[in-house]
Motif scaffolding. Structure first.
Motif, PDB file in Angstrom:
ATOM      1  N   ILE A  66       0.831  -1.250  -0.116  1.00  0.00           N
ATOM      2  CA  ILE A  66       0.088  -0.021   0.191  1.00  0.00           C
ATOM      3  C   ILE A  66       0.760   1.368   0.084  1.00  0.00           C
ATOM      4  N   LEU A  67       1.796   1.373   0.737  1.00  0.00           N
ATOM      5  CA  LEU A  67       2.809   2.722   0.760  1.00  0.00           C
ATOM      6  C   LEU A  67       3.544   2.697  -0.649  1.00  0.00           C
ATOM      7  N   ALA A  68       3.874   1.525  -1.386  1.00  0.00           N
ATOM      8  CA  ALA A  68       4.270   1.826  -2.572  1.00  0.00           C
ATOM      9  C   ALA A  68       3.415   2.382  -3.586  1.00  0.00           C
ATOM     10  N   MET A  69       2.367   2.375  -3.326  1.00  0.00           N
ATOM     11  CA  MET A  69       1.378   3.010  -4.293  1.00  0.00           C
ATOM     12  C   MET A  69       1.360   4.550  -4.181  1.00  0.00           C
ATOM     13  N   HIS A  70       2.050   4.965  -3.048  1.00  0.00           N
ATOM     14  CA  HIS A  70       2.047   6.430  -2.860  1.00  0.00           C
ATOM     15  C   HIS A  70       3.291   7.064  -2.670  1.00  0.00           C
ATOM     16  N   TYR A  71       4.338   6.230  -2.948  1.00  0.00           N
ATOM     17  CA  TYR A  71       5.668   6.656  -2.532  1.00  0.00           C
ATOM     18  C   TYR A  71       6.368   6.958  -4.011  1.00  0.00           C
ATOM     19  N   ALA A  72       7.289   7.892  -3.961  1.00  0.00           N
ATOM     20  CA  ALA A  72       7.955   8.345  -5.193  1.00  0.00           C
ATOM     21  C   ALA A  72       9.441   8.067  -5.045  1.00  0.00           C
ATOM     22  N   PRO A  73      10.020   7.205  -5.622  1.00  0.00           N
ATOM     23  CA  PRO A  73      11.588   6.777  -5.544  1.00  0.00           C
ATOM     24  C   PRO A  73      12.476   7.710  -6.201  1.00  0.00           C
ATOM     25  N   THR A  74      12.302   9.058  -5.978  1.00  0.00           N
ATOM     26  CA  THR A  74      13.275  10.224  -6.547  1.00  0.00           C
ATOM     27  C   THR A  74      13.891  10.988  -5.576  1.00  0.00           C
ATOM     28  N   ALA A  75      15.261  11.210  -5.878  1.00  0.00           N
ATOM     29  CA  ALA A  75      15.945  12.133  -4.724  1.00  0.00           C
ATOM     30  C   ALA A  75      15.207  13.440  -4.536  1.00  0.00           C
ATOM     31  N   GLY A  76      14.641  14.063  -5.449  1.00  0.00           N
ATOM     32  CA  GLY A  76      13.787  15.363  -5.062  1.00  0.00           C
ATOM     33  C   GLY A  76      12.234  15.195  -4.622  1.00  0.00           C
ATOM     34  N   GLY A  77      11.603  13.739  -4.638  1.00  0.00           N
ATOM     35  CA  GLY A  77      10.412  13.755  -4.309  1.00  0.00           C
ATOM     36  C   GLY A  77      10.294  12.634  -3.122  1.00  0.00           C
ATOM     37  N   ALA A  78      11.218  11.882  -2.758  1.00  0.00           N
ATOM     38  CA  ALA A  78      11.182  10.689  -1.975  1.00  0.00           C
ATOM     39  C   ALA A  78      10.552  11.247  -0.227  1.00  0.00           C
ATOM     40  N   PHE A  79      11.532  12.138   0.006  1.00  0.00           N
ATOM     41  CA  PHE A  79      11.123  12.878   1.562  1.00  0.00           C
ATOM     42  C   PHE A  79       9.828  13.259   1.140  1.00  0.00           C
ATOM     43  N   GLU A  80       9.265  14.034   0.333  1.00  0.00           N
ATOM     44  CA  GLU A  80       8.024  14.660   0.235  1.00  0.00           C
ATOM     45  C   GLU A  80       6.997  13.767   0.105  1.00  0.00           C
ATOM     46  N   LEU A 140      18.534 -12.319   4.505  1.00  0.00           N
ATOM     47  CA  LEU A 140      17.546 -11.530   3.381  1.00  0.00           C
ATOM     48  C   LEU A 140      16.863 -10.406   4.086  1.00  0.00           C
ATOM     49  N   MET A 141      16.516 -10.624   5.272  1.00  0.00           N
ATOM     50  CA  MET A 141      15.555  -9.548   6.202  1.00  0.00           C
ATOM     51  C   MET A 141      16.838  -8.388   6.291  1.00  0.00           C
ATOM     52  N   MET A 142      17.932  -8.591   6.912  1.00  0.00           N
ATOM     53  CA  MET A 142      18.941  -7.630   6.925  1.00  0.00           C
ATOM     54  C   MET A 142      19.095  -6.835   5.769  1.00  0.00           C
ATOM     55  N   ALA A 143      19.293  -7.450   4.626  1.00  0.00           N
ATOM     56  CA  ALA A 143      19.485  -6.757   3.268  1.00  0.00           C
ATOM     57  C   ALA A 143      18.056  -5.660   3.234  1.00  0.00           C
ATOM     58  N   THR A 144      17.013  -6.448   3.157  1.00  0.00           N
ATOM     59  CA  THR A 144      15.625  -5.581   2.987  1.00  0.00           C
ATOM     60  C   THR A 144      15.454  -4.406   4.033  1.00  0.00           C
ATOM     61  N   ALA A 145      15.933  -4.877   5.221  1.00  0.00           N
ATOM     62  CA  ALA A 145      15.719  -3.692   6.165  1.00  0.00           C
ATOM     63  C   ALA A 145      16.568  -2.575   5.803  1.00  0.00           C
ATOM     64  N   PHE A 146      17.789  -2.680   5.383  1.00  0.00           N
ATOM     65  CA  PHE A 146      18.828  -1.524   5.239  1.00  0.00           C
ATOM     66  C   PHE A 146      18.404  -0.713   4.143  1.00  0.00           C
ATOM     67  N   MET A 147      17.793  -1.543   3.016  1.00  0.00           N
ATOM     68  CA  MET A 147      17.317  -0.610   1.761  1.00  0.00           C
ATOM     69  C   MET A 147      16.128   0.067   1.984  1.00  0.00           C
ATOM     70  N   GLY A 148      15.456  -0.635   2.888  1.00  0.00           N
ATOM     71  CA  GLY A 148      14.001   0.124   3.249  1.00  0.00           C
ATOM     72  C   GLY A 148      14.354   1.229   4.153  1.00  0.00           C
ATOM     73  N   TYR A 149      15.476   1.376   4.974  1.00  0.00           N
ATOM     74  CA  TYR A 149      15.784   2.424   5.812  1.00  0.00           C
ATOM     75  C   TYR A 149      16.255   3.676   5.138  1.00  0.00           C
ATOM     76  N   VAL A 150      16.602   3.473   3.685  1.00  0.00           N
ATOM     77  CA  VAL A 150      17.268   4.531   3.024  1.00  0.00           C
ATOM     78  C   VAL A 150      16.179   5.287   2.321  1.00  0.00           C
ATOM     79  N   LEU A 151      15.037   4.404   1.921  1.00  0.00           N
ATOM     80  CA  LEU A 151      13.728   5.166   1.111  1.00  0.00           C
ATOM     81  C   LEU A 151      13.321   6.419   1.736  1.00  0.00           C
TER      82      LEU A 151
END
Length: 431
Positions: A66-80, A140-151
């Protein structure tokens, strides 16, 4: 392990009989988690945490989609886009907090699940493959969690990506190309977000697939139990449903209550305040720290401060990965014929010391890299590796375990105990 006394699946409904003949999915469920799957009758509440990990994974997948439906993976728009989810999407704040804190709860139940396996010898034959697949899930959990923390693309997200991917640069010759390949450039940016978002979305489904293999591998020898004694007769087992579905349901209720308390009363307790500041490559945080569930490994990474043959940074990277890889060899490092730590007093003492040692590593990993915390983490790192490479093999060779019960039933029915079986010898099946 076959259980000839297990209940067979017999559909009463005509449609279910038709379905079972053409697609035996109901039979599969019945044999996996129903009355057709007998389990030892003496399982305690530490055996709830595998189910709780499955519940946590389900929460992560549902909220993540559900979150992926609203998330924008761009450097200018991810935080917003994260702020948009929090402020404008219906119940978006709840979804975001459930996903972020759900990751922490996932690691909590997984760590308890792992240490339960360490104490009760769940890595010993014939369940080595169950243990190995569980460790694959953990990686796999550790890799997934690290990449999720960056988003979220806050300050700690950006600099966490910079530091963690920078570890690969310590590898001679190929390190820097690997780092650039991971980031898609020379620093975390648009390409990094695209890569991390796609992998973060994909890996939970890979984890779910390995979980299926994990459960499949478990069903071949059957579940372990607190005594470590093999199942020998029908009296040693009870059907998984309704007995353990009710017991697991109680644990799931407590788990969801604890998660709800965090979501509604302390949703940012397990996070970092700097991640509510937009990423700024020109402003380095005073103290870069990963999420709490990485702290023990982060302490091991920072414990190496002196160059010896290889750079200290490379030693830290090697030790950090070795601290997990060493667990893959545990079935062959511990040669004791007794599985359960309940019957191994010397092992139990060193296991308690190991638990304290890991907690100390976690405490040091969340603190600045300065004295005395670096020295404490160095001592704790030495003990961590000594436990598995030196102490455990010696203990398994010299320890005199306590007598084992003749059967699981005997360990449950305390009023009618028979003479205990010799150490390391499994009693004969009951007639």
């Amino acid at each position: 392990m076959s259980f000839p006394w297990a209940d067979e699946y017999r559909p009463n409904n005509g449609f279910m009989r038709w379905m079972d003949e053409r697609l035996p999915l109901p039979r599969l469920v019945w044999n996996s988690v129903g009355g057709g799957y007998p389990v030892p009758r003496n399982l305690n509440h530490f055996w709830n945490f595998g189910v709780l990990a499955g519940i946590a994974l389900t929460i992560q997948i549902v909220t993540g989609i559900i979150l992926a439906m609203h998330y924008a993976p761009t450097a200018g728009g991810a935080f917003e886009s994260v702020e948009h989810i929090m402020r404008n999407v219906n119940q978006g704040w709840l979804l975001r907090y459930a996903h972020a804190n759900g990751a922490s709860f996932f690691f909590i139940v997984t760590y308890i699940h792992i240490f339960r396996g360490l104490y009760y010898g769940s890595y010993k034959a014939p369940r080595e493959m169950v243990w190995l697949l569980g460790l694959v899930i953990f990686l796999l959990m550790m890799a997934t969690a690290f990449m999720g923390y960056v988003l979220p693309w806050g300050q700690m997200s950006y600099w966490g990506a910079q530091v963690i991917t920078g570890l690969f640069a310590a590898i001679p010759v190929v390190g820097e190309p690997i780092q650039q390949w991971l980031l898609g450039g020379f620093a975390p940016d648009q390409a990094s977000l695209n890569r991390f978002f796609s992998l973060h979305y994909l890996l939970p489904f890979v984890i779910a697939g390995v979980v299926v293999l994990h459960i499949w591998a478990l069903h071949i020898p059957g579940s372990g139990n607190p005594t470590g004694v093999d199942v020998k007769s029908p009296q040693d087992t009870i059907p998984f449903h309704p007995y353990y579905t009710a017991k697991d349901g109680f644990g799931v209720g407590l788990f969801l209550i604890a998660l709800a308390l965090v979501l509604f009363f302390a949703p940012n307790f397990l996070g970092h305040a700097d991640n509510y500041i937009p990423a700024n490559p020109l402003s380095t945080p005073a103290h870069i720290v990963p999420e709490w569930y990485f702290w023990p490994f982060y302490a091991i990474l920072r414990a190496f401060t002196v160059d010896f043959i290889l750079p200290a940074k490379l030693w830290g990277v090697i030790a950090m990965f070795a601290s997990i890889i060493i667990l893959f060899f545990l079935p062959w490092l511990d040669r004791s014929p007794v599985r359960s730590g309940s019957y191994r007093p010397l092992f139990r003492m060193f296991f308690i010391i190991l638990c304290v040692d890991v907690l100390i590593l976690g405490w040091c990993g969340g603190l600045p890299a300065e004295e005395p915390f670096v020295m404490i983490s160095q001592a704790a790192t030495i003990y961590y590796f000594a436990h598995f490479l030196i102490i455990l093999p010696i203990v398994s060779a010299i320890e005199k375990p306590l007598p084992l019960p003749n059967s699981i039933s005997e360990s449950v029915l305390h009023g009618e105990k028979a003479e205990a079986a010799p150490v390391g010898v499994q009693p004969a099946p009951a007639e």
